[in-house]
Design a protein around this motif. Structure first.
Motif, PDB file in Angstrom:
ATOM      1  N   ALA A   1     -35.035  19.097   0.645  1.00  0.00           N
ATOM      2  CA  ALA A   1     -33.916  18.375   0.018  1.00  0.00           C
ATOM      3  C   ALA A   1     -32.927  19.363  -0.583  1.00  0.00           C
ATOM      4  O   ALA A   1     -31.697  19.182  -0.492  1.00  0.00           O
ATOM      5  N   THR A   2     -33.443  20.439  -1.176  1.00  0.00           N
ATOM      6  CA  THR A   2     -32.561  21.433  -1.806  1.00  0.00           C
ATOM      7  C   THR A   2     -31.738  22.146  -0.743  1.00  0.00           C
ATOM      8  O   THR A   2     -30.519  22.325  -0.895  1.00  0.00           O
ATOM      9  N   ARG A   3     -32.428  22.562   0.349  1.00  0.00           N
ATOM     10  CA  ARG A   3     -31.702  23.252   1.428  1.00  0.00           C
ATOM     11  C   ARG A   3     -30.570  22.365   1.950  1.00  0.00           C
ATOM     12  O   ARG A   3     -29.443  22.801   2.127  1.00  0.00           O
ATOM     13  N   LYS A   4     -30.882  21.076   2.150  1.00  0.00           N
ATOM     14  CA  LYS A   4     -29.892  20.174   2.732  1.00  0.00           C
ATOM     15  C   LYS A   4     -28.669  20.006   1.819  1.00  0.00           C
ATOM     16  O   LYS A   4     -27.536  20.149   2.268  1.00  0.00           O
ATOM     17  N   VAL A   5     -28.921  19.728   0.546  1.00  0.00           N
ATOM     18  CA  VAL A   5     -27.767  19.481  -0.337  1.00  0.00           C
ATOM     19  C   VAL A   5     -26.965  20.769  -0.532  1.00  0.00           C
ATOM     20  O   VAL A   5     -25.717  20.742  -0.575  1.00  0.00           O
ATOM     21  N   CYS A   6     -27.653  21.911  -0.590  1.00  0.00           N
ATOM     22  CA  CYS A   6     -26.918  23.186  -0.748  1.00  0.00           C
ATOM     23  C   CYS A   6     -26.091  23.485   0.512  1.00  0.00           C
ATOM     24  O   CYS A   6     -24.939  23.920   0.408  1.00  0.00           O
ATOM     25  N   LEU A   7     -26.655  23.234   1.674  1.00  0.00           N
ATOM     26  CA  LEU A   7     -25.904  23.478   2.921  1.00  0.00           C
ATOM     27  C   LEU A   7     -24.705  22.536   3.013  1.00  0.00           C
ATOM     28  O   LEU A   7     -23.600  22.954   3.379  1.00  0.00           O
ATOM     29  N   ASP A   8     -24.919  21.263   2.665  1.00  0.00           N
ATOM     30  CA  ASP A   8     -23.796  20.309   2.665  1.00  0.00           C
ATOM     31  C   ASP A   8     -22.705  20.803   1.720  1.00  0.00           C
ATOM     32  O   ASP A   8     -21.513  20.745   2.033  1.00  0.00           O
ATOM     33  N   ALA A   9     -23.137  21.278   0.559  1.00  0.00           N
ATOM     34  CA  ALA A   9     -22.174  21.756  -0.438  1.00  0.00           C
ATOM     35  C   ALA A   9     -21.415  22.970   0.089  1.00  0.00           C
ATOM     36  O   ALA A   9     -20.185  23.040  -0.013  1.00  0.00           O
ATOM     37  N   ILE A  10     -22.132  23.912   0.669  1.00  0.00           N
ATOM     38  CA  ILE A  10     -21.479  25.137   1.178  1.00  0.00           C
ATOM     39  C   ILE A  10     -20.454  24.758   2.244  1.00  0.00           C
ATOM     40  O   ILE A  10     -19.337  25.289   2.279  1.00  0.00           O
ATOM     41  N   ARG A  11     -20.812  23.776   3.089  1.00  0.00           N
ATOM     42  CA  ARG A  11     -19.855  23.358   4.138  1.00  0.00           C
ATOM     43  C   ARG A  11     -18.601  22.741   3.526  1.00  0.00           C
ATOM     44  O   ARG A  11     -17.521  22.800   4.098  1.00  0.00           O
ATOM     45  N   LEU A  12     -18.756  22.144   2.340  1.00  0.00           N
ATOM     46  CA  LEU A  12     -17.592  21.551   1.655  1.00  0.00           C
ATOM     47  C   LEU A  12     -16.777  22.588   0.893  1.00  0.00           C
ATOM     48  O   LEU A  12     -15.733  22.270   0.330  1.00  0.00           O
ATOM     49  N   GLY A  13     -17.275  23.826   0.823  1.00  0.00           N
ATOM     50  CA  GLY A  13     -16.527  24.877   0.132  1.00  0.00           C
ATOM     51  C   GLY A  13     -17.180  25.399  -1.135  1.00  0.00           C
ATOM     52  O   GLY A  13     -16.645  26.302  -1.785  1.00  0.00           O
ATOM     53  N   TYR A  14     -18.342  24.829  -1.540  1.00  0.00           N
ATOM     54  CA  TYR A  14     -19.034  25.351  -2.721  1.00  0.00           C
ATOM     55  C   TYR A  14     -19.467  26.787  -2.416  1.00  0.00           C
ATOM     56  O   TYR A  14     -19.957  27.077  -1.318  1.00  0.00           O
ATOM     57  N   ARG A  15     -19.317  27.668  -3.414  1.00  0.00           N
ATOM     58  CA  ARG A  15     -19.701  29.075  -3.229  1.00  0.00           C
ATOM     59  C   ARG A  15     -20.631  29.562  -4.340  1.00  0.00           C
ATOM     60  O   ARG A  15     -20.870  30.773  -4.465  1.00  0.00           O
TER      61      ARG A  15
ATOM     62  N   LYS B   1     -29.101  30.135   6.066  1.00  0.00           N
ATOM     63  CA  LYS B   1     -28.649  29.275   7.172  1.00  0.00           C
ATOM     64  C   LYS B   1     -27.136  29.065   7.188  1.00  0.00           C
ATOM     65  O   LYS B   1     -26.586  28.640   8.204  1.00  0.00           O
ATOM     66  N   SER B   2     -26.484  29.317   6.067  1.00  0.00           N
ATOM     67  CA  SER B   2     -25.042  29.025   5.982  1.00  0.00           C
ATOM     68  C   SER B   2     -24.231  29.878   6.947  1.00  0.00           C
ATOM     69  O   SER B   2     -23.130  29.511   7.342  1.00  0.00           O
ATOM     70  N   GLY B   3     -24.766  31.051   7.297  1.00  0.00           N
ATOM     71  CA  GLY B   3     -24.035  31.956   8.182  1.00  0.00           C
ATOM     72  C   GLY B   3     -22.964  32.752   7.448  1.00  0.00           C
ATOM     73  O   GLY B   3     -22.294  33.585   8.047  1.00  0.00           O
ATOM     74  N   LEU B   4     -22.802  32.506   6.158  1.00  0.00           N
ATOM     75  CA  LEU B   4     -21.786  33.250   5.395  1.00  0.00           C
ATOM     76  C   LEU B   4     -22.353  34.596   4.977  1.00  0.00           C
ATOM     77  O   LEU B   4     -23.557  34.714   4.726  1.00  0.00           O
ATOM     78  N   PRO B   5     -21.482  35.612   4.877  1.00  0.00           N
ATOM     79  CA  PRO B   5     -21.957  36.879   4.316  1.00  0.00           C
ATOM     80  C   PRO B   5     -22.502  36.627   2.909  1.00  0.00           C
ATOM     81  O   PRO B   5     -21.921  35.835   2.157  1.00  0.00           O
TER      82      PRO B   5
END
Ligand SMILES: NC(=O)c1ccc[n+]([C@@H]2O[C@H](COP(=O)([O-])OP(=O)(O)OC[C@H]3O[C@@H](n4cnc5c(N)ncnc54)[C@H](OP(=O)(O)O)[C@@H]3O)[C@@H](O)[C@H]2O)c1
Length: 284
Positions: free
Chosen positions: A29-43, A63-67
């Protein structure tokens, strides 16, 4: 939509807005909400050993693929890990749970145990490159003075309950000489309907085409607070970050300033907190 950042007292630039993951249970659940957030621009993600979900945060970052340097991770040590030598071992375990080489911001979660010994290890962890910035959470007694005096590295942040009903004006002034910045927990009053439905927020929400929660979060930003509301609701997740395209006027900020009632939601005194918190030891 340009998010704001805060320059901490050690020169690090920290995203002023993020996601808090307190009470989000389980890695998936944590991975999912954090990934959703990162896709929305949360950093920026605020977690803690005691939340039991650091692994999920680390998985989302990978998993985000961001540096790695584009994301900010804050975590917190529990008193059972405090003590010179012991804390360094706790930090190494935290790095492994988060699956990262460094933690952006590491806090002492509670004002109990050997917090001075822990602070010395945290300073060493900064020197060793394991941690970038260090700070405190929930130090609101004379123990704050003790750390401020003893610390070679002054706390970059102080994470405490802070919202329009409990604005922490005196504490803010007190820590300003150290360059220490307030991080607001319970920024939305933990979802309290009384706070969210304040008529003033309704009026401002209508004026700006925003929701009441967005008005409160915008107030935190303009107050200079670092803020990371928690939500698992996709609509709220998108809404909470959408606060960087408008600004409250100084008169509106002053009106919200008058809502301060010195009213906390978390009301345990120091002895009650110690009794309550010492029963809990987080699993590795
Ligand atoms: N250092 C500490 O001791 C400490 C203590 C407490 C919290 N914290 C940190 O602060 C973070 C935030 O605190 P918190 O989660 O307790 O309180 P909060 O963010 O003030 O409130 C969270 C509640 O507000 C609701 N909410 C979120 N966005 C909303 C929106 N746009 N509209 C209406 N309701 C909304 C959420 O429900 P939904 O899920 O339904 O959206 C949830 O019930 C924590 O996650 C944690 O990182 C630290």
């Amino acid at each position: 939509m340009k998010q704001t950042s805060i320059t901490l007292n050690n020169g690090c630039r920290m995203p002023q807005f993020g996601l808090g993951v307190f009470l989000i249970t389980g890695d998936e659940a944590t991975r999912k909400v954090c990934l959703d957030a990162i896709r929305l621009g949360y950093r920026h993600i605020d977690t803690a050993h005691a939340y039991g979900n650091e692994r999920g945060v680390g998985q989302a970052v990978s998993k985000s693929g961001l540096p790695r340097e584009e994301l900010w991770i804050t975590s917190k040590l529990w008193p059972s890990e405090y003590g010179e030598g012991k804390t360094m071992a706790g930090i190494d375990k935290m790095l492994s749970r988060l699956d990262t080489d460094y933690i952006d911001l590491l806090l002492l979660h509670q004002q109990f145990g050997d917090y001075l010994g822990a602070w010395r290890d945290m300073e060493r962890a900064v020197a060793a490159g394991k941690v970038r910035s260090i700070g405190l959470s929930n130090f609101e007694s004379s123990r704050l003075e003790e750390v401020l005096e003893a610390a070679q590295t002054k706390p970059a942040v102080l994470q405490v309950e802070c919202h329009p009903y409990y604005q922490q004006k005196a504490l803010k002034q007190h820590i300003a000489p150290y360059g220490t910045v307030i991080e607001s927990w319970y920024p939305l009053g933990h979802g309290d309907a009384g706070l969210l439905n304040e008529p003033l927020f309704g009026r401002l929400a209508q004026k700006y085409g925003k929701t009441n929660a967005q008005i409160i979060l915008r107030w935190h930003i303009q107050e200079g607070n670092i803020v990371f509301p928690k939500t698992m609701n996709p609509k709220h997740l998108a809404e909470n970050i959408d606060i960087f395209d408008f600004a409250l006027t100084s008169e509106e900020m002053a009106e919200i300033g008058k809502l301060d009632k010195n009213q906390r939601y978390f009301t345990l005194n120091l002895e009650e907190q110690e009794a309550h918190l010492s029963q809990f030891i987080p699993a590795d």
